[in-house]
Design a protein around this motif. Structure first.
Motif, short mmCIF file in Angstrom:
data_model
loop_
_atom_site.label_atom_id
_atom_site.label_comp_id
_atom_site.label_asym_id
_atom_site.label_seq_id
_atom_site.Cartn_x
_atom_site.Cartn_y
_atom_site.Cartn_z
N LEU A 1 -4.99 -15.44 0.31
CA LEU A 1 -4.32 -16.74 0.31
C LEU A 1 -5.07 -17.74 1.17
O LEU A 1 -5.78 -17.36 2.11
CB LEU A 1 -2.90 -16.58 0.85
CG LEU A 1 -1.98 -15.63 0.08
CD1 LEU A 1 -0.69 -15.39 0.85
CD2 LEU A 1 -1.68 -16.18 -1.31
N HIS B 1 -2.41 -22.70 -0.91
CA HIS B 1 -1.36 -22.05 -1.68
C HIS B 1 0.02 -22.50 -1.19
O HIS B 1 1.04 -22.20 -1.84
CB HIS B 1 -1.46 -20.52 -1.55
CG HIS B 1 -2.57 -19.92 -2.37
ND1 HIS B 1 -3.79 -19.59 -1.83
CD2 HIS B 1 -2.64 -19.60 -3.69
CE1 HIS B 1 -4.56 -19.08 -2.78
NE2 HIS B 1 -3.89 -19.08 -3.91
N TYR B 2 0.06 -23.18 -0.04
CA TYR B 2 1.33 -23.56 0.58
C TYR B 2 1.44 -25.08 0.70
O TYR B 2 1.76 -25.61 1.75
CB TYR B 2 1.46 -22.88 1.95
CG TYR B 2 1.63 -21.39 1.82
CD1 TYR B 2 2.89 -20.81 1.79
CD2 TYR B 2 0.52 -20.55 1.68
CE1 TYR B 2 3.06 -19.45 1.63
CE2 TYR B 2 0.68 -19.18 1.53
CZ TYR B 2 1.94 -18.64 1.50
OH TYR B 2 2.11 -17.28 1.35
N ARG C 1 4.71 -14.42 0.42
CA ARG C 1 3.45 -14.65 -0.28
C ARG C 1 3.74 -15.47 -1.52
O ARG C 1 4.65 -15.15 -2.28
CB ARG C 1 2.80 -13.33 -0.69
CG ARG C 1 2.33 -12.44 0.45
CD ARG C 1 1.60 -11.22 -0.10
NE ARG C 1 0.42 -11.63 -0.86
CZ ARG C 1 -0.81 -11.71 -0.35
NH1 ARG C 1 -1.02 -11.40 0.92
NH2 ARG C 1 -1.83 -12.09 -1.09
N ALA D 1 1.32 -16.10 -3.83
CA ALA D 1 0.37 -15.68 -4.87
C ALA D 1 -0.18 -14.32 -4.47
O ALA D 1 -0.02 -13.87 -3.33
CB ALA D 1 -0.76 -16.70 -5.02
N LEU E 1 -7.72 -20.47 -4.80
CA LEU E 1 -7.80 -21.84 -4.31
C LEU E 1 -8.74 -21.90 -3.12
O LEU E 1 -8.90 -20.93 -2.38
CB LEU E 1 -6.42 -22.35 -3.88
CG LEU E 1 -5.38 -22.56 -4.98
CD1 LEU E 1 -4.04 -22.94 -4.36
CD2 LEU E 1 -5.83 -23.64 -5.95
N ALA F 1 4.36 -26.38 -3.76
CA ALA F 1 4.48 -24.93 -3.91
C ALA F 1 5.62 -24.39 -3.05
O ALA F 1 6.38 -23.50 -3.47
CB ALA F 1 3.16 -24.25 -3.54
N CYS G 1 0.80 -28.79 4.35
CA CYS G 1 0.74 -27.37 4.01
C CYS G 1 1.41 -26.51 5.09
O CYS G 1 1.30 -26.79 6.28
CB CYS G 1 -0.71 -26.92 3.85
SG CYS G 1 -1.56 -27.63 2.42
#
Length: 293
Positions: free
Chosen positions: A203, A207-208, A197, A199, A31, A212, A270
């Motif tokens: 990162l 991703h957050y 984590r 993924a 991402l 998610a 996020c």
């Protein structure tokens, strides 16, 4: 972390935080977005314990926050015998302290307005003096279905919790809350640090996202943990806060997924998972745990 024991002081000693996984999710999703400042640092429960210690001891009132953070990292690494470079850890954690949590950042919270490592012990169904009522996860799930709005991001947790096959709970439930923050009002917010984590690979803050983080909350059963923390604070404030009113003074929870907190430029939503469980849910759960309803 939360632990169930059969009596006062009966649970095993806690060497560190045990609610953060050692395994890395089997998700490989590249991402864009600001990169995590912690990509070059370890993962797992031991590293999570190290991060918790630093964030719970750093003094935000000092003149030089970077110097204070480095001092705390050095001491934590020494105590934990960790294979981590203190300077790299301090550099990675500084943006975490500067990430907005609504109207303020961790760096803005005065030491007098935060209580780190609030230990608690909750008797279940009367503790050493058992009562008739049973404490079961299914009863907790029923409360969630009754009190949580259907559009609450964690509403699906009720069905997930109901699917857990567990006996009735007895004895005492003990644990430790990472931090309780006092805001104007006053209102009190439960804060919990997570180094999970979400993924594999490098990162980014994206991703957050809230979606998610909500998925990780459900997967790891963090909603139950959060509610138990709220009950502990509720019972604490009943004795300590003049004119205590749960609807006024309970400010909800903030789960801080620190790998997604990259400083003032963190994308909105996020890294910081806010959740405001209804005060009625917290009060009802407190009664259920006590075996009163």
């Amino acid at each position: 972390a939360v632990h169930q024991g059969q009596g006062v002081g009966s649970e095993a000693e806690q060497p560190g935080k045990t609610d953060e996984p050692d395994e890395v999710p089997a998700v490989d999703l590249a991402l864009g977005g600001p990169p995590s400042t912690m990509n070059d640092l370890p993962s797992g429960a031991a590293f999570g314990t190290l991060v918790h210690e630093v964030l719970e001891t750093v003094d935000t009132s000092v003149v030089s926050l970077p110097d204070e953070l480095l001092r705390c990292c050095r001491e934590a690494v020494r105590r934990q015998l960790a294979d981590v470079e203190p300077a790299a850890m301090a550099e990675a954690l500084l943006p975490v302290l500067l990430t907005p949590l609504g109207t303020r950042a961790l760096a803005d919270i005065a030491p007098a307005d935060r209580l780190a490592e609030l230990n608690f012990e909750l008797p279940l169904a009367g503790g050493d003096d058992p009562v008739v009522g049973e404490v079961t996860l299914r009863r907790v799930a029923d409360l969630l279905r009754w009190e949580l709005p259907a559009d609450d991001v964690l509403a699906p947790y009720a069905d997930l919790l109901a699917s857990v096959d567990a006996p009735a709970l007895r004895g005492y439930l003990s644990g430790s809350i990472d931090m309780v923050v006092r805001l104007d009002g006053p209102r009190y917010i439960v804060v919990d640090y997570k180094t999970n984590r979400l993924a594999r690979g490098d990162l980014t803050a994206l991703h957050y996202t809230r979606e998610a983080m909500a998925a990780e909350m459900l997967r790891a059963h963090y909603p139950l943990q959060a509610l138990l923390y709220c009950v502990a604070v509720h019972r604490y404030l009943r004795w300590r806060q003049p004119g205590y009113d749960p609807a006024v003074h309970l400010g909800g929870v903030q789960y801080l997924f620190v790998r997604g907190m990259v400083g003032p430029l963190t994308p909105g939503g996020c890294g910081v998972f806010d959740w405001q469980p209804p005060a009625a849910l917290v009060v009802a759960l407190s009664d259920v745990l006590a075996g009163r309803s």
